[in-house]
Scaffold this active site. Structure first.
Site, PDB file in Angstrom:
ATOM      1  N   LYS A 194       0.885  -1.203   0.105  1.00  0.00           N
ATOM      2  CA  LYS A 194      -0.098  -0.147  -0.185  1.00  0.00           C
ATOM      3  C   LYS A 194       0.820   1.146   0.043  1.00  0.00           C
ATOM      4  O   LYS A 194       1.701   1.502   1.049  1.00  0.00           O
ATOM      5  CB  LYS A 194      -1.013   0.208   1.459  1.00  0.00           C
ATOM      6  CG  LYS A 194      -1.936   1.210   1.127  1.00  0.00           C
ATOM      7  CD  LYS A 194      -2.751   1.058   2.435  1.00  0.00           C
ATOM      8  CE  LYS A 194      -3.855   2.096   2.697  1.00  0.00           C
ATOM      9  NZ  LYS A 194      -4.650   2.058   3.953  1.00  0.00           N
ATOM     10  N   LYS A 247      -2.062  -1.586  -3.704  1.00  0.00           N
ATOM     11  CA  LYS A 247      -3.177  -0.347  -3.682  1.00  0.00           C
ATOM     12  C   LYS A 247      -2.103   0.828  -3.784  1.00  0.00           C
ATOM     13  O   LYS A 247      -1.192   0.919  -2.929  1.00  0.00           O
ATOM     14  CB  LYS A 247      -3.777  -0.168  -2.448  1.00  0.00           C
ATOM     15  CG  LYS A 247      -4.713   0.862  -2.304  1.00  0.00           C
ATOM     16  CD  LYS A 247      -5.567   0.892  -0.740  1.00  0.00           C
ATOM     17  CE  LYS A 247      -6.553   2.025  -0.808  1.00  0.00           C
ATOM     18  NZ  LYS A 247      -7.062   1.956   0.565  1.00  0.00           N
TER      19      LYS A 247
END
Length: 326
Positions: A194, A247
């Protein structure tokens, strides 16, 4: 005449192109995020995300019915509480907004796979993903709160726990906590790769989770780094992760491919709010063909190596798949 390859033979008709298509998007691949807010009679559109809403529990059932009717099989739940405090205590309350939403969704649609986002940022008064001490997020002091959150979500009926805080050791701590409380059958979908990204802006409107001070660069990854993703993901695998989320997705397809090539587990692309908002804004101005842009992007995630896609376009994609997309 010189001989040359005639690649166009396999592009000559719609049916021919479908016959040789290498990658496909299926309804089963899609995970639809939902934002559940405390209060009553609320269905409020997120200003920066046209078509995405905050729902109170009493307005949620119709949305769940539509999701089921469209053929979506998995949802990802985020909560927006009325009360926030430095410890994010509503995140791990037995009757917190996400815990209650899990119970309701499993009551209305037991066949849905319910994934619980496990973080503190929507619940802390600081807007950070852990406890802030002396101006910094205290990693180890925050872990027990993430564990408590995961346990209460599992007790409410969550099928998958998805920790997103990027605290070091969060997968190990949550895996141990789940196992010790009788939830060794519950998988962990780790937001293990992330990045600290500007693409998250609209999400923070939807979840009311922007940091009050500072940013998240001290715990989320530098977008310039590729090799770091291998270290982060390997740690999570060793600690017990069952899925790996990358992400954002659109600007990080190289990382999706890296994860697909290096990990023997389902890879999840998170098509984040900024990616959604850019397409919606362009489409609303008639600058792009929304259906073609969306489907090309979804196929791109699959081609890069994603098995699953978290996307705010999930309902749109289902409608496109029921139509004449090719």
């Amino acid at each position: 005449m010189n001989q040359f390859d005639r690649h166009r033979r396999l592009r000559s008709s719609k049916s021919m192109r479908a016959l040789v298509r290498e990658n496909h998007v299926r309804k089963e691949d899609l995970i639809y995020p939902l934002f559940i807010i405390e209060g009553t009679d609320i269905k409020r559109e997120v200003s920066s995300m046209p078509g995405v809403f905050n729902f109170s529990l009493d307005r949620l059932e119709d949305e769940i019915n539509e999701i089921v009717d469209l053929g979506i099989q998995s949802v990802l739940l985020f909560g927006v509480p009325e009360h926030k405090d430095p410890e994010g205590s509503e995140a791990y309350h037995d009757h917190g907004i996400v815990q209650e939403a899990i119970r309701k969704v499993k009551e209305w649609a037991p066949q849905l796979t319910v994934i619980a986002d496990t973080c503190l940022c929507e619940y802390t008064s600081t807007g950070h993903c852990g406890i802030v001490k002396n101006g910094d997020v205290d990693n180890d002091a925050s872990l027990p709160l993430h564990v408590q959150t995961a346990i209460t979500q599992a007790q409410a009926g969550a099928d998958i726990i998805a920790p997103s805080s990027m605290m070091d050791g969060f997968v190990a701590a949550i895996r141990e906590g789940l196992d010790q409380n009788g939830f060794n059958h519950i998988p962990i979908m780790s937001y293990g790769v992330k990045y600290a990204s500007a693409y998250y802006g609209p999400f923070r409107d939807a979840a009311q989770s922007a940091p009050g001070e500072g940013d998240r660069k001290g715990y989320q990854m530098d977008p310039a780094n590729r090799r770091e993703a291998f270290r982060e993901s390997q740690s999570d695998v060793e600690q017990g992760a069952d899925f790996m989320i990358v992400k954002p997705a659109l600007a990080f397809m190289d990382i999706i491919r890296d994860m697909r090539d290096s990990l023997d587990m389902p890879i999840v692309a998170y098509n984040v709010s900024g990616e959604y908002a850019m397409v919606k804004a362009a489409a609303l101005n008639d600058w792009v063909d929304e259906e073609r842009i969306v489907m090309e992007t979804m196929v791109g995630f699959k081609r890069a190596g994603a098995d699953l896609i978290v996307t705010y376009f999930a309902k749109d994609v289902c409608r496109y798949l029921e139509g004449d997309y090719a």
